[in-house]
Write a protein that holds these residues in place. Structure first.
Motif, PDB file in Angstrom:
ATOM      1  N   PHE A  52      -7.379 -73.932  12.468  1.00  0.00           N
ATOM      2  CA  PHE A  52      -6.656 -74.893  11.634  1.00  0.00           C
ATOM      3  C   PHE A  52      -6.107 -76.037  12.485  1.00  0.00           C
ATOM      4  CE2 PHE A  52      -2.408 -76.230  10.188  1.00  0.00           C
ATOM      5  CZ  PHE A  52      -2.742 -76.838   8.989  1.00  0.00           C
ATOM      6  N   LEU A  53      -5.467 -75.681  13.585  1.00  0.00           N
ATOM      7  CA  LEU A  53      -4.925 -76.718  14.470  1.00  0.00           C
ATOM      8  C   LEU A  53      -6.033 -77.629  14.972  1.00  0.00           C
ATOM      9  CD1 LEU A  53      -2.348 -74.718  16.648  1.00  0.00           C
ATOM     10  CD2 LEU A  53      -1.869 -76.269  14.747  1.00  0.00           C
ATOM     11  N   ARG A  54      -7.143 -77.030  15.331  1.00  0.00           N
ATOM     12  CA  ARG A  54      -8.259 -77.804  15.895  1.00  0.00           C
ATOM     13  C   ARG A  54      -8.831 -78.803  14.896  1.00  0.00           C
ATOM     14  NH1 ARG A  54     -13.401 -74.296  16.391  1.00  0.00           N
ATOM     15  NH2 ARG A  54     -13.387 -74.825  14.162  1.00  0.00           N
ATOM     16  N   ASP A  55      -8.922 -78.402  13.638  1.00  0.00           N
ATOM     17  CA  ASP A  55      -9.664 -79.207  12.662  1.00  0.00           C
ATOM     18  C   ASP A  55      -8.790 -80.045  11.738  1.00  0.00           C
ATOM     19  OD1 ASP A  55     -11.967 -78.096  13.698  1.00  0.00           O
ATOM     20  OD2 ASP A  55     -11.965 -76.437  12.255  1.00  0.00           O
ATOM     21  N   TYR A  56      -7.643 -79.519  11.324  1.00  0.00           N
ATOM     22  CA  TYR A  56      -6.850 -80.187  10.285  1.00  0.00           C
ATOM     23  C   TYR A  56      -6.309 -81.537  10.747  1.00  0.00           C
ATOM     24  CZ  TYR A  56      -3.088 -81.112   6.956  1.00  0.00           C
ATOM     25  OH  TYR A  56      -2.267 -81.713   6.039  1.00  0.00           O
ATOM     26  N   TYR A  57      -5.725 -81.572  11.911  1.00  0.00           N
ATOM     27  CA  TYR A  57      -5.041 -82.795  12.334  1.00  0.00           C
ATOM     28  C   TYR A  57      -6.007 -83.878  12.793  1.00  0.00           C
ATOM     29  CZ  TYR A  57      -0.673 -80.321  11.779  1.00  0.00           C
ATOM     30  OH  TYR A  57       0.390 -79.644  11.229  1.00  0.00           O
ATOM     31  N   VAL A  58      -7.116 -83.475  13.394  1.00  0.00           N
ATOM     32  CA  VAL A  58      -8.079 -84.493  13.815  1.00  0.00           C
ATOM     33  C   VAL A  58      -8.742 -85.135  12.601  1.00  0.00           C
ATOM     34  CG1 VAL A  58     -10.141 -83.047  14.077  1.00  0.00           C
ATOM     35  CG2 VAL A  58      -9.832 -85.031  15.555  1.00  0.00           C
ATOM     36  N   LYS A  59      -8.936 -84.334  11.554  1.00  0.00           N
ATOM     37  CA  LYS A  59      -9.579 -84.872  10.352  1.00  0.00           C
ATOM     38  C   LYS A  59      -8.647 -85.769   9.562  1.00  0.00           C
ATOM     39  CE  LYS A  59     -13.026 -81.341   9.452  1.00  0.00           C
ATOM     40  NZ  LYS A  59     -13.485 -80.317   8.492  1.00  0.00           N
ATOM     41  N   ASN A  60      -7.391 -85.342   9.458  1.00  0.00           N
ATOM     42  CA  ASN A  60      -6.466 -86.068   8.590  1.00  0.00           C
ATOM     43  C   ASN A  60      -5.658 -87.136   9.313  1.00  0.00           C
ATOM     44  OD1 ASN A  60      -6.513 -84.650   5.771  1.00  0.00           O
ATOM     45  ND2 ASN A  60      -6.548 -82.982   7.269  1.00  0.00           N
ATOM     46  N   TYR A  61      -5.465 -86.970  10.600  1.00  0.00           N
ATOM     47  CA  TYR A  61      -4.607 -87.909  11.329  1.00  0.00           C
ATOM     48  C   TYR A  61      -5.253 -88.471  12.595  1.00  0.00           C
ATOM     49  CZ  TYR A  61      -1.287 -85.651   8.214  1.00  0.00           C
ATOM     50  OH  TYR A  61      -0.663 -85.157   7.098  1.00  0.00           O
ATOM     51  N   GLY A  62      -6.461 -88.015  12.907  1.00  0.00           N
ATOM     52  CA  GLY A  62      -7.146 -88.533  14.081  1.00  0.00           C
ATOM     53  C   GLY A  62      -6.533 -88.079  15.386  1.00  0.00           C
TER      54      GLY A  62
END
Length: 883
Positions: A535-545
């Motif tokens: 979740f940490l790896r994917d959620y923030y990069v997708k939503n916030y770059g």
């Protein structure tokens, strides 16, 4: 709203990129246990950009760009490979077969979808915006732009050929239902698009009275005659009481047309009235043995003036329906005068006709018709057009190319993020692979694509955009605004400076983790089974770059949010400098520009051939002169009316009189004295001298309309607003607010109110006071607050204390100060300050890969962002733009 967000919202030029971003963000559950390919030649922790203390790594840029533009870029790479291998009918590969001329045409159409306007200044601005858009999305050179259009065209050509082949292959079956284009498809297309065309005289009027008057001006009356034992209406000469002959009827239609559209004649009005005739012998008709013979020969050349255009009476069915949806069917039901065995009485409308649009009345004379070509003669043409339509249908090219890629067994996507994005948004049938690769993201038809290759393409094209947000993120952490935690770089332990604030951040992390465990992110595609680390790896990069690899990174992310708030607070604190620079001048501007009024106006305007209102600057001197005369005429009578009747005078009396006014007869001198009028000797003529009052203006093509108006600052064009402001200023000076009818006449500063829309006859009905409040039962106008007053207000507000300000003082702060403060504390102003901060530090930017930013894209992008944020602000003005 960060820089990427504003770019996506304000740059519609490259819609495809926005689609790709949506595609990437919308991916759902990934294959969590599948190895994610990594760099081979590039060091993932290697420096992509160094700028002072800020270091941005290759991995940060790659993960950000891969999640947003990775799948679209990979598909471009695959399709380029494919289209260089596949051959067209000329044995050329599709990619290289695209000609330079095709690319030129496609670029021109992309710049000007509706064609160039002919206004060099407007067209140049459009071109500059297009080029800026291309630049912002990484197409920084002519070569890159042309490569992009070459790939687009190659895809189109391939898919077009593929659709045609599918159709030809389907013809080998005897069953018509198996054809990709059935016989019914062809017949339906033929019926919809190959319709009759007509040579017909069509003359339109606004009202029935106007239409009937036009006929009476030609000394024609409608009377009955007996035909086969029945009474039927037809045209008679009012002077001789004789039925009109066929030639006389045709001549009457020519005269009706000339009188209705004389203003379209070249140089109207002409000294010789015969030069006002639009329909000309030798062009639209000839005389053969004294008889009128209409021209029914098509001419492809379009002329500037109707009297030069042979096709003046030629209409397609669609063109007739554009006039009125019932007119084509009516004309179809008439006999064509030139058709064999036709009867004159059934070739024209004796009385004015109206259909679905009751605001228009028409006289129609059907000269001839042309049947559409036979279906068999255009069958191949129709098939081509159907194929073209299917090619242009939504997702056709995307779908066909996905099917093509699916025909290759050797098509593997090793990267789980890219694979899920491809399956979800390109080909749901693409088989997932359990195979992994250390450094390859994909393999297709024998060609391998590595992380390094994708990174190179992404970083050169999109890196300059991506680094801006990364730099802002990191720079704030190192800056003086960070008073919580001494940041020493990614993956480096820092020093806690504010224990309480840091504990709050740690609590945020724990809360996020607990929410994830409780399924709070399930609707976003991240169930509890997804795994906290994933979740940490994917959620923030997708939503916030932002690449978050562990809980420490998440703490730094939350730290950044707090530092950003501090940055905002410091940059928007009500200081004397900010007061002098923004607050005081903008409050004064708001006060000075206050305007609140209601009224109504009569607009005198002109339209072009497409029905668009034209600027009086483009009118002829004669048209301007007439507009002023009409203005003076109506204004003079308006001022004789009681105030309670002014509205009905303009809204009803003038409008109705104008619409019913007959036009001047074209071949007579263009004045009232020369026009046919009612008398005891000519009692069939409808208009008398008074009815021609507005004829000069109407014949010249001037139009009028009535509108009710509410006027506030910035709502109307400036010349009109300035005129209303004169009335409002007068009301303020005399303290005469409320319902008070005031006509803007020549006692004010402008003889005429003229704007880009036309000439405005304006009546003000209501003027409203400045913002005010009630104190002890009396109205008190709110004055501008002082800096000291504002600081007292903010002190009470910050400490949540009851204010000792008077009601008037508190309301003045809320009225004039708070709206400006809200704007400064908003995200747009904060982002503007961040962009300026980055711009000031550009000299420190050092890209390891010199191919990145070689055209100084970062500076151009920053300036674009700055201009865009200024555009979104009301009170903060761009210093580079003149008022």
């Amino acid at each position: 709203m960060n820089s990427k967000t504003i770019m996506r919202r304000t740059m519609p030029l490259i819609i495809a990129l926005a689609v790709i971003i949506i595609i990437a963000v919308s991916c759902t559950i990934l294959t969590k246990n599948k190895r994610v390919p990594s760099f081979n030649e590039y060091d993932p922790d290697g420096v992509f950009l160094e700028a002072g203390d800020v270091i941005i790594t290759n991995r940060q840029i790659y993960e950000d760009l891969k999640s947003q533009m990775g799948i679209g870029t990979l598909v471009d790479m695959l399709d380029k490979q494919l289209l260089k291998q596949l051959k067209n009918a000329n044995n050329q590969n599709y990619y290289d077969a695209v000609s330079e001329e095709e690319i030129d045409e496609a670029i021109e159409k992309d710049k000007f979808p509706d064609g160039r306007t002919g206004d060099e200044e407007k067209d140049q601005k459009t071109e500059e915006n297009w080029e800026k858009g291309m630049f912002l999305y990484g197409y920084t050179t002519e070569e890159l732009i042309r490569e992009n259009f070459r790939l687009t065209l190659a895809r189109r050509h391939y898919v077009r050929d593929r659709l045609e082949k599918e159709y030809l292959d389907s013809l080998e079956n005897d069953d018509d239902d198996d054809d990709t284009i059935t016989g019914d498809d062809i017949e339906d297309y033929y019926d919809d698009n190959y319709t009759k065309s007509y040579w017909t005289v069509v003359v339109g009027y606004y009202t029935l009275e106007e239409a009937e008057a036009a006929l009476s001006q030609l000394n024609i009356v409608v009377k009955q005659k007996e035909v086969n034992g029945k009474k039927v209406d037809t045209w008679f000469n009012a002077r001789t009481d004789e039925e009109l002959t066929a030639d006389e009827i045709m001549k009457a239609f020519i005269d009706l047309y000339n009188n209705r559209y004389s203003n379209k004649a070249k140089n109207y009005p002409n000294d010789n009235p015969l030069d006002n005739l639009v329909v000309r012998e030798g062009v639209h008709y000839t005389l053969v043995d004294g008889k009128i013979v209409f021209n029914t020969t098509l001419d492809d050349e379009e002329k500037e003036y109707p009297q030069e255009d042979k096709n003046l009476f030629y209409y397609t069915t669609d063109e007739l329906d554009d006039l009125d949806s019932g007119i084509a069917a009516y004309i179809e039901g008439l006999d064509a005068y030139l058709a064999e065995g036709s009867e004159l009485l059934q070739s024209f409308s004796v009385k004015p006709k109206t259909w679905t649009n009751a605001d228009n009345y028409y006289y129609v004379f059907k000269i001839q018709y042309q049947d559409p070509v036979e279906l068999d003669d255009v069958r191949d043409e129709i098939i081509d057009k159907i194929l073209d339509e299917r090619l242009d249908a939504t997702n056709t090219i995307k779908k066909e190319l996905a099917e093509l890629r699916g025909e290759y067994n050797d098509f593997l996507i090793y990267d789980p993020i890219l694979e899920e994005a491809y399956i979800k948004n390109y080909d749901s049938k693409h088989p997932k692979t359990n195979k992994t690769s250390k450094h390859l993201i994909a393999r297709f038809n024998g060609v391998e694509y590595s992380v390094d290759q994708l990174f190179k393409v992404l970083s050169v094209q999109y890196g300059p955009i991506s680094v801006i947000d990364f730099y802002n993120y990191e720079y704030l952490l190192y800056s003086e605004y960070n008073k919580i935690y001494e940041y020493k770089g990614k993956n480096q332990e820092g020093v806690v400076l504010d224990k309480d604030a840091w504990e709050d951040i740690e609590f945020q992390v724990e809360t996020t983790k607990r929410n994830f465990s409780n399924g709070a992110f399930e609707q976003s595609g991240y169930p509890r089974t997804y795994g906290w680390k994933n979740f940490l790896r994917d959620y923030y990069v997708k939503n916030y770059g932002i690449l978050i690899e562990d809980e420490h990174d998440l703490k730094i992310y939350f730290l950044n949010q707090k530092v950003l708030e501090e940055f905002k607070d410091q940059n928007t604190k009500t200081t004397e400098a900010l007061w002098d620079e923004i607050y005081s001048p903008q409050m004064q501007k708001t006060y000075d520009e206050f305007l609140s009024a209601q009224g109504f106006h009569l607009l005198i305007f002109k339209e072009d051939a497409e029905g668009k209102t034209t600027d009086p600057e483009t009118w002829t001197d004669y048209e301007k002169q007439l507009a002023q005369e009409l203005y003076d005429d109506i204004l003079a009578e308006l001022k004789t009316k009681r105030t309670t009747k002014m509205r009905s005078f303009l809204e009803s009396e003038v409008i109705n009189a104008y619409e019913n006014t007959p036009r001047f007869v074209a071949h007579l001198p263009q004045d009232i004295a020369s026009q046919p009028k009612y008398s005891e000797e000519t009692d069939w003529i409808i208009p008398d001298a008074d009815d021609y009052r507005f004829a000069k203006y109407k014949t010249a093509g001037l139009k009028i309309k009535f509108e009710s108006l509410t006027i506030t600052p910035g709502k109307m064009v400036k010349p009109f607003e300035d005129a209303v402001r004169e009335i409002w200023n007068e009301a303020e000076e005399n303290n005469e607010f409320g319902s008070n009818i005031v006509v803007y006449d020549k006692s004010y500063s402008h003889e005429y109110i003229v704007t880009e829309f036309g000439y405005h006859i304006y009546v003000n009905t209501q003027t409203n006071k400045r913002p005010n409040t009630t104190v002890d039962g009396e109205t008190v106008i709110l004055t501008l607050p002082s800096l000291e007053l504002v600081k007292r207000y903010e002190e009470f507000e910050e400490n949540d204390l009851d204010s000792d300000l008077t009601r008037a003082e508190e309301q003045s702060v809320k009225q004039y100060f708070i709206p400006i403060r809200d704007e400064l504390r908003g995200s747009n102003y904060t982002q503007l300050q961040l962009m300026y901060m980055t711009l000031e530090n550009l000299d420190n930017f050092n890209f390891t890969d010199k191919d990145v930013n070689k055209e100084n894209q970062v500076e151009t992008i920053l300036q674009f962002y700055i201009d865009t944020y200024y555009d979104s602000l009301k009170y903060v003005k761009n210093p580079n733009e003149q008022e």
